[in-house]
Design a protein around this motif. Sequence first.
Motif, PDB file in Angstrom:
ATOM      1  N   SER A 176       5.612   5.802  27.650  1.00  0.00           N
ATOM      2  CA  SER A 176       4.606   5.145  28.492  1.00  0.00           C
ATOM      3  C   SER A 176       4.354   5.927  29.775  1.00  0.00           C
ATOM      4  O   SER A 176       3.214   6.036  30.234  1.00  0.00           O
ATOM      5  CB  SER A 176       5.059   3.714  28.830  1.00  0.00           C
ATOM      6  OG  SER A 176       5.120   2.924  27.660  1.00  0.00           O
ATOM      7  N   LEU A 177       5.414   6.501  30.350  1.00  0.00           N
ATOM      8  CA  LEU A 177       5.236   7.319  31.546  1.00  0.00           C
ATOM      9  C   LEU A 177       4.383   8.546  31.243  1.00  0.00           C
ATOM     10  O   LEU A 177       3.526   8.938  32.041  1.00  0.00           O
ATOM     11  CB  LEU A 177       6.599   7.766  32.086  1.00  0.00           C
ATOM     12  CG  LEU A 177       7.353   6.776  32.970  1.00  0.00           C
ATOM     13  CD1 LEU A 177       8.750   7.294  33.271  1.00  0.00           C
ATOM     14  CD2 LEU A 177       6.596   6.515  34.273  1.00  0.00           C
ATOM     15  N   ARG A 178       4.625   9.148  30.087  1.00  0.00           N
ATOM     16  CA  ARG A 178       3.835  10.312  29.685  1.00  0.00           C
ATOM     17  C   ARG A 178       2.364   9.940  29.585  1.00  0.00           C
ATOM     18  O   ARG A 178       1.483  10.690  30.036  1.00  0.00           O
ATOM     19  CB  ARG A 178       4.344  10.845  28.343  1.00  0.00           C
ATOM     20  CG  ARG A 178       3.571  12.024  27.776  1.00  0.00           C
ATOM     21  CD  ARG A 178       3.622  13.226  28.678  1.00  0.00           C
ATOM     22  NE  ARG A 178       3.076  14.405  28.026  1.00  0.00           N
ATOM     23  CZ  ARG A 178       2.691  15.497  28.672  1.00  0.00           C
ATOM     24  NH1 ARG A 178       2.803  15.574  29.980  1.00  0.00           N
ATOM     25  NH2 ARG A 178       2.218  16.541  28.016  1.00  0.00           N
ATOM     26  N   ALA A 179       2.076   8.784  29.015  1.00  0.00           N
ATOM     27  CA  ALA A 179       0.685   8.331  28.900  1.00  0.00           C
ATOM     28  C   ALA A 179       0.070   8.109  30.278  1.00  0.00           C
ATOM     29  O   ALA A 179      -1.077   8.507  30.542  1.00  0.00           O
ATOM     30  CB  ALA A 179       0.620   7.052  28.067  1.00  0.00           C
ATOM     31  N   GLN A 180       0.833   7.489  31.169  1.00  0.00           N
ATOM     32  CA  GLN A 180       0.307   7.220  32.505  1.00  0.00           C
ATOM     33  C   GLN A 180       0.054   8.497  33.293  1.00  0.00           C
ATOM     34  O   GLN A 180      -0.829   8.545  34.149  1.00  0.00           O
ATOM     35  CB  GLN A 180       1.268   6.303  33.268  1.00  0.00           C
ATOM     36  CG  GLN A 180       1.295   4.877  32.748  1.00  0.00           C
ATOM     37  CD  GLN A 180      -0.080   4.228  32.780  1.00  0.00           C
ATOM     38  OE1 GLN A 180      -0.819   4.358  33.757  1.00  0.00           O
ATOM     39  NE2 GLN A 180      -0.426   3.538  31.711  1.00  0.00           N
ATOM     40  N   ASP A 181       0.830   9.552  32.996  1.00  0.00           N
ATOM     41  CA  ASP A 181       0.559  10.848  33.613  1.00  0.00           C
ATOM     42  C   ASP A 181      -0.907  11.242  33.428  1.00  0.00           C
ATOM     43  O   ASP A 181      -1.528  11.825  34.321  1.00  0.00           O
ATOM     44  CB  ASP A 181       1.428  11.952  32.981  1.00  0.00           C
ATOM     45  CG  ASP A 181       2.890  11.839  33.362  1.00  0.00           C
ATOM     46  OD1 ASP A 181       3.190  11.231  34.388  1.00  0.00           O
ATOM     47  OD2 ASP A 181       3.725  12.376  32.613  1.00  0.00           O
TER      48      ASP A 181
END
Length: 293
Positions: A176-181
């Motif tokens: 999810s953090l990767r997506a938010q990046d």
Amino acid sequence: MILRILQEKDIPQCKEIWSEIFKDSAEFIDWFFSNRFSAELGVCSEDNGKIVSVIHGYPMPIKYFNSTRKGAMMSGVATLPSYRGQGLMHKLIKLFTENLQKKGFELIIYKAANPEIYYSCDHYPCTMQGHFTYSNNYNSEIKLTDKFNPEQTLRIYTDFTEKYNGIVLRDEKLMSLRAQDFFVDNGKFCMLEDKAYCFYTEKENSIFVHELCYRNPEDVFTLLNGISAENISGVLPADFPLKERFLEFIAQPHGTIVPISGELIPKEPLEFTIGKRTEKLLLCPSTFIFEEY
């Protein structure tokens, strides 16, 4: 000149340096320092209270030869223009490495825009990455979803990366953090059923694919043909088996893995030629890194 570990109070100065050097949007910078900043892993050079050079780091579990290693991503490496040429970054990298070693980290990973800068630190790219361009055959009947589902996306990522070393061992939180990046800076996502997905950015009628994972190589082209864009470029592992289907597919130096603890990769780089340039590369089997900041 003082070299030291970063502190939370340094965030405003670090934001200013990031904005000046990397020209990222205010939205991305705010998001990065709220979600990725780790003061105890970062280092800086300070001149009379002014931060003039900085390296950021944050923890990531790394898969390396079927084992999980405690890794840290090195990012946001920057020196203010008026302080360059003084060897500050070389000293900071040494401090950065020593600090991580004291904290029990085993690997540093990063992707450098200019790998040659780091040769003097004995940091060398350890694999190749394929940069592709593709003439899109858009097909409106191909059904893609733009709804990001971390669980479903993670399954594809995990299966795709199984054969690679140097890969971040993501869980749903890291996925999810990767997506938010990407999403914080107008990045986009699309998925082809449970077969393939990609994160990409769009400019006019062209897109650049930053991350593309798949179960079958054929699914790559189905996914790309489902995106309405005239010109598509991006990155894939250099061992992608259907290179001939692209207009262009060029292998270039890729991510760097630096062992802090143990002899995890070879020390001596090999020289090879790309065009008129001589590059250096550490032979490190089946290594691939997606993360970059």
